[in-house]
Write an enzyme that holds these catalytic residues in place. Sequence first.
Site, PDB file in Angstrom:
ATOM      1  CG  ASN A   7      -1.815   1.152   1.340  1.00  0.00           C
ATOM      2  OD1 ASN A   7      -1.717   2.088   0.536  1.00  0.00           O
ATOM      3  ND2 ASN A   7      -2.704   1.120   2.303  1.00  0.00           N
ATOM      4  NE  ARG A  93      -6.283   1.716   0.137  1.00  0.00           N
ATOM      5  CZ  ARG A  93      -6.232   2.941   0.641  1.00  0.00           C
ATOM      6  NH1 ARG A  93      -5.074   3.462   1.011  1.00  0.00           N
ATOM      7  NH2 ARG A  93      -7.323   3.655   0.768  1.00  0.00           N
ATOM      8  CG  HIS A 182     -13.423   3.503   3.712  1.00  0.00           C
ATOM      9  ND1 HIS A 182     -14.197   4.400   4.436  1.00  0.00           N
ATOM     10  CD2 HIS A 182     -12.140   3.847   3.941  1.00  0.00           C
ATOM     11  CE1 HIS A 182     -13.412   5.244   5.071  1.00  0.00           C
ATOM     12  NE2 HIS A 182     -12.152   4.938   4.781  1.00  0.00           N
ATOM     13  NE  ARG A 243     -11.058  13.000   3.981  1.00  0.00           N
ATOM     14  CZ  ARG A 243     -10.769  11.694   3.961  1.00  0.00           C
ATOM     15  NH1 ARG A 243     -11.656  10.792   4.355  1.00  0.00           N
ATOM     16  NH2 ARG A 243      -9.598  11.295   3.527  1.00  0.00           N
ATOM     17  CD  GLU A 386      -9.044  -0.860   4.476  1.00  0.00           C
ATOM     18  OE1 GLU A 386      -8.688  -0.422   5.592  1.00  0.00           O
ATOM     19  OE2 GLU A 386      -9.267  -0.123   3.504  1.00  0.00           O
TER      20      GLU A 386
END
Length: 406
Positions: A7, A93, A182, A243, A386
């Site tokens: 990743n 990823r 996601h 955010r 993940e």
Amino acid sequence: MKILVINSGSSSIKYQLFDMNNQSVLVAGILEEIGRTGSTLKHRKNNGNGEFAEFTHSQPVHDHAAGFHLIMEFLAHPTKGWDLSDLSGVGHRIVHGGEAFRLPTLIDKEVISTIKAMIPLAPLHNPANLIGVELALEQFQSVPQVAIFDTAFHQSMPSYAFRYALPNEMYTDYRVRRYGFHGTSHQYVAKQAAKRLHLPLDSVNLISLHLGNGASATAIRQGRSIDTSMGMTPLEGLIMGTRCGDIDPALQGYLVRVTGKTYEEIGTLFEKASGLQGICGSNDMREVVRLAESGDSFGTLALDMFCYRIKKYIGAYFAVLGRVDAIVFTGGIGENSPTVRGRCCESLDSLGIVVDEGLNQHRGREPFSINSDESRVKLLVIPTNEELEIAIQTLELIQARQDSGI
Ligand code: AMP
């Protein structure tokens, strides 16, 4: 069967080497602060007895190429690393696959140029992801490499869910639509939830809540994403660490006019200085809960807003799905905060959602249930993974190609 997962982010590279025979991690690590003065590699190796030996190494790492070579020294080291000569595949990823990628994809030159074409949609992430791909292709020339996209799971959304009500040309000419993110995490927990419910994945209806520093909710019908809270970018939807999530789109122009800040500065404020951080000064839910419990009014407001927004999405996705078998909590907050889980499900008994407060206090790395016996909807806490999902999808693709003789 060994699969290496990479990743490669804008200032970090994470990696995990899996033994896919038992899905165990052999070595793993993260190199942070690439391009800055204090680059640090944290590397761990499975000792074979369930314990990991940990190594920390600091040195200036000017760019991703230098970082990748440092990681390779540790990965292939005779004592700190593992024998990589029988590596079966590498899974990468990739944040944005646009509409081009709905499935795990074997990487070749054409795939790389298509991922490059997605750079305008993910200008920070895709270039960094691609550097990792190119370095790994150079390093492992004869090993199949697979791209796993964060957006792919949501490509099953119908157009009435993914389109914005903007003129059609915005979609056809500029690719403006909701993509969602996601995806690998939502897909992983959906599979785990189906297992736990003893139902086939293609029959299960779920609301999946990935609540970490980034947060998103997904409505899953018969194992497929039919709506998700993040949009064209990860800014839309739930309130997150920094955010803002859903806001009135007119706000950016208004704030430019009244504050004298630039359009970009307001964009950065929405992205990096809003959410929990903007309301109470911390983006860490542990601190937010502590503030709220000590009576701090901003901490209380931040917690109230965070959980209220999630509850609104639960209600919306309930209406969209009709039947919900389970709500799944995952991500750092979903996995670890009984307070948030409890608050999101509060007073939802009319929807068949009832938390058992005793079970909700449980902690652990294995999936567990927190619903009471009378709850029609199962409430599951499922630690996400993940990297493992990337490794699983990478191996599945490689084996499918071998089986079909390609
Ligand atoms: P993630 O982005 O999934 O790694 O999640 C990171 C976030 O999880 C942190 O910013 C914390 O807010 C939250 N978190 C981690 N541990 C806990 C905990 N014990 N209680 C509440 N929140 C937690």
